[in-house]
Design a protein around this motif. Structure first.
Motif, PDB file in Angstrom:
ATOM      1  N   LEU A 218       0.813  -1.217   0.000  1.00 43.32           N
ATOM      2  CA  LEU A 218       0.000   0.000   0.000  1.00 43.32           C
ATOM      3  C   LEU A 218       0.844   1.264   0.000  1.00 43.32           C
ATOM      4  CD1 LEU A 218      -2.729  -0.995   2.635  1.00 43.32           C
ATOM      5  CD2 LEU A 218      -2.772  -1.335   0.156  1.00 43.32           C
ATOM      6  N   GLY A 219       2.137   1.122   0.264  1.00 41.62           N
ATOM      7  CA  GLY A 219       2.994   2.302   0.353  1.00 41.62           C
ATOM      8  C   GLY A 219       2.654   3.172   1.533  1.00 41.62           C
ATOM      9  N   SER A 220       2.119   2.568   2.589  1.00 41.56           N
ATOM     10  CA  SER A 220       1.685   3.328   3.756  1.00 41.56           C
ATOM     11  C   SER A 220       2.497   2.933   4.974  1.00 41.56           C
ATOM     12  CB  SER A 220       0.201   3.069   4.036  1.00 41.56           C
ATOM     13  OG  SER A 220      -0.186   3.660   5.263  1.00 41.56           O
ATOM     14  N   ALA A 221       2.929   3.924   5.739  1.00 39.03           N
ATOM     15  CA  ALA A 221       3.650   3.676   6.984  1.00 39.03           C
ATOM     16  C   ALA A 221       2.705   3.658   8.180  1.00 39.03           C
ATOM     17  CB  ALA A 221       4.724   4.735   7.191  1.00 39.03           C
ATOM     18  N   GLY A 222       1.407   3.676   7.910  1.00 37.96           N
ATOM     19  CA  GLY A 222       0.429   3.664   8.989  1.00 37.96           C
ATOM     20  C   GLY A 222       0.441   2.363   9.756  1.00 37.96           C
ATOM     21  N   SER A 223      -0.046   2.410  10.972  1.00 36.96           N
ATOM     22  CA  SER A 223      -0.117   1.208  11.803  1.00 36.96           C
ATOM     23  C   SER A 223      -1.200   0.276  11.274  1.00 36.96           C
ATOM     24  CB  SER A 223      -0.420   1.583  13.250  1.00 36.96           C
ATOM     25  OG  SER A 223      -1.716   2.160  13.344  1.00 36.96           O
ATOM     26  N   VAL A 224      -1.087  -0.992  11.651  1.00 36.74           N
ATOM     27  CA  VAL A 224      -2.105  -1.955  11.243  1.00 36.74           C
ATOM     28  C   VAL A 224      -3.476  -1.536  11.778  1.00 36.74           C
ATOM     29  CG1 VAL A 224      -2.887  -4.351  11.460  1.00 36.74           C
ATOM     30  CG2 VAL A 224      -0.467  -3.862  11.051  1.00 36.74           C
ATOM     31  N   SER A 225      -3.505  -1.069  13.018  1.00 32.38           N
ATOM     32  CA  SER A 225      -4.789  -0.677  13.613  1.00 32.38           C
ATOM     33  C   SER A 225      -5.439   0.468  12.847  1.00 32.38           C
ATOM     34  CB  SER A 225      -4.593  -0.287  15.080  1.00 32.38           C
ATOM     35  OG  SER A 225      -3.691   0.798  15.194  1.00 32.38           O
ATOM     36  N   SER A 226      -4.632   1.346  12.241  1.00 34.57           N
ATOM     37  CA  SER A 226      -5.202   2.466  11.488  1.00 34.57           C
ATOM     38  C   SER A 226      -5.596   2.066  10.060  1.00 34.57           C
ATOM     39  CB  SER A 226      -4.199   3.622  11.419  1.00 34.57           C
ATOM     40  OG  SER A 226      -3.066   3.274  10.633  1.00 34.57           O
ATOM     41  N   LEU A 227      -5.038   0.969   9.559  1.00 34.59           N
ATOM     42  CA  LEU A 227      -5.304   0.552   8.187  1.00 34.59           C
ATOM     43  C   LEU A 227      -6.364  -0.535   8.078  1.00 34.59           C
ATOM     44  CD1 LEU A 227      -1.604   0.385   6.879  1.00 34.59           C
ATOM     45  CD2 LEU A 227      -3.318   2.119   6.307  1.00 34.59           C
ATOM     46  N   ARG A 228      -6.554  -1.299   9.140  1.00 37.16           N
ATOM     47  CA  ARG A 228      -7.509  -2.396   9.076  1.00 37.16           C
ATOM     48  C   ARG A 228      -8.940  -1.839   9.197  1.00 37.16           C
ATOM     49  NH1 ARG A 228      -9.903  -3.765  13.701  1.00 37.16           N
ATOM     50  NH2 ARG A 228     -10.699  -5.595  12.609  1.00 37.16           N
ATOM     51  N   GLY A 229      -9.912  -2.732   8.952  1.00 44.81           N
ATOM     52  CA  GLY A 229     -11.306  -2.323   9.086  1.00 44.81           C
ATOM     53  C   GLY A 229     -11.935  -1.828   7.800  1.00 44.81           C
ATOM     54  N   ARG A 230     -11.160  -1.785   6.720  1.00 42.90           N
ATOM     55  CA  ARG A 230     -11.703  -1.350   5.427  1.00 42.90           C
ATOM     56  C   ARG A 230     -10.848  -1.956   4.324  1.00 42.90           C
ATOM     57  NH1 ARG A 230      -8.550   2.599   7.539  1.00 42.90           N
ATOM     58  NH2 ARG A 230      -7.087   3.722   6.178  1.00 42.90           N
ATOM     59  N   PHE A 231     -11.351  -1.897   3.098  1.00 39.10           N
ATOM     60  CA  PHE A 231     -10.620  -2.425   1.958  1.00 39.10           C
ATOM     61  C   PHE A 231      -9.792  -1.322   1.302  1.00 39.10           C
ATOM     62  CE2 PHE A 231     -13.708  -5.872   2.303  1.00 39.10           C
ATOM     63  CZ  PHE A 231     -12.902  -6.971   2.062  1.00 39.10           C
ATOM     64  N   HIS A 232      -8.599  -1.693   0.902  1.00 36.69           N
ATOM     65  CA  HIS A 232      -7.728  -0.838   0.112  1.00 36.69           C
ATOM     66  C   HIS A 232      -7.650  -1.448  -1.289  1.00 36.69           C
ATOM     67  CE1 HIS A 232      -6.339   1.081   3.912  1.00 36.69           C
ATOM     68  NE2 HIS A 232      -6.533  -0.134   4.393  1.00 36.69           N
ATOM     69  N   GLU A 233      -6.724  -0.992  -2.094  1.00 34.48           N
ATOM     70  CA  GLU A 233      -6.590  -1.536  -3.439  1.00 34.48           C
ATOM     71  C   GLU A 233      -5.122  -1.685  -3.799  1.00 34.48           C
ATOM     72  OE1 GLU A 233      -7.637   0.298  -7.639  1.00 34.48           O
ATOM     73  OE2 GLU A 233      -9.475  -0.370  -6.639  1.00 34.48           O
TER      74      GLU A 233
END
Length: 287
Positions: A218-233
């Motif tokens: 995803l190219g994101s440095a966000g935490s798992v807790s901030s990224l989970r709970g929704r779909f990305h692409e």
């Protein structure tokens, strides 16, 4: 150059384009290779001058034109199995990873069904994975197998891989069973391989297991807790971020188990898999 190599070039170009890259510098060596490709009878007519030169991006992504060596095959791989076999051969001696000097020598590629609808991506091989040359075969792999079974699936029905194809080394030379997460440089070096795997498999959904997989895909440095709970692409494929199975080995609370399970339920629903009442209520006492 054969069409096989051009296919990899396009893979790298599309990856960089998706990341927002518009221009790349080209040295004299790269220009010489581009001229050779454009003059090859196997190559289609060159695009108009206003179009971006496709080969440039992968050459830049691989750091050197010498990373892409001629193949002896007379035709491009056509089936998924052929494409994965080609990628496995390339991964074994992948120059961007080898040049770093921070990864161990044994390459661990992937396992599972090349025609799978669901692809799982972790971070890197550990001690057990390096020894057996298969992803997720240690304690975290056993936990993952439990999650897969709870979904009503079998391990051989899925495709399981890692962002990094080599076990990250630990300074000192006496690593033993110790493991570490791959660095940003190590992730970047192996990223073209996993993206090519995704294009070959063409899954209907991807699960990013942990922060390293999310950072790479995803190219994101966000935490798992901030990224989970929704779909990305990822390259047009829906991707769900969840905690790595090793997280559940360290945190065995019902709330942690329920968080991972909610992500699995979302993936099951996305794939049109049946969800029983019992499955939907797993770990609900944590809430």
């Amino acid at each position: 150059m054969t069409p096989t190599l051009i296919e990899l070039v396009c893979e790298g170009l599309e990856n960089l384009r998706d990341r927002g890259e518009e221009r790349l510098s080209v040295d004299d060596s790269a220009r010489a290779i581009l001229r050779k490709w454009l003059r090859s009878p196997q190559k289609a007519a060159p695009p108009p001058a206003s179009s971006p030169p496709a080969p440039v991006s992968l050459l830049a992504a691989c750091h050197s034109p010498r990373d892409i060596a001629p193949e002896t095959a007379s035709r491009a791989p056509e089936t998924v199995e052929e494409k994965l076999a080609f990628l496995l051969r390339r991964a074994e001696h992948w120059p961007p990873a080898r040049r770093l000097g921070t990864l161990r020598d044994t390459m661990v590629f992937a396992t599972g069904n090349p025609h799978a609808q669901l692809m799982l991506v972790g971070e890197a091989p550990g001690f057990d994975e390096e020894r057996l040359r298969e992803p997720f075969v240690g304690r975290a792999g056993q936990k993952l197998d439990q999650i897969i079974a709870a979904m009503g699936l079998k391990r051989e029905e899925l495709y399981i891989s890692n962002i990094c194809k080599f076990r990250p080394a630990i300074a000192g030379g006496n690593q033993g069973t110790a493991n570490r997460a791959p660095s940003d440089e190590e992730i970047a070096a192996c990223l073209p391989l996993i993206l090519a795997e995704i294009r070959a498999i063409q899954p209907r959904c991807i699960i990013c297991l942990g922060g390293t997989a999310a950072k790479g895909l995803l190219g994101s440095a966000g935490s798992v807790s901030s990224l989970r709970g929704r779909f990305h692409e990822v390259q047009g494929v829906p991707a769900r971020v969840t905690y790595h199975p090793s997280y559940l080995l360290r945190n065995e609370t019902l709330s942690a188990k329920r968080a991972v399970w909610e992500d699995m339920l979302a993936v099951m629903e996305r794939l049109g898999m049946p969800v029983t009442e019992r499955q939907s209520r797993y770990f609900l006492s944590a809430r």
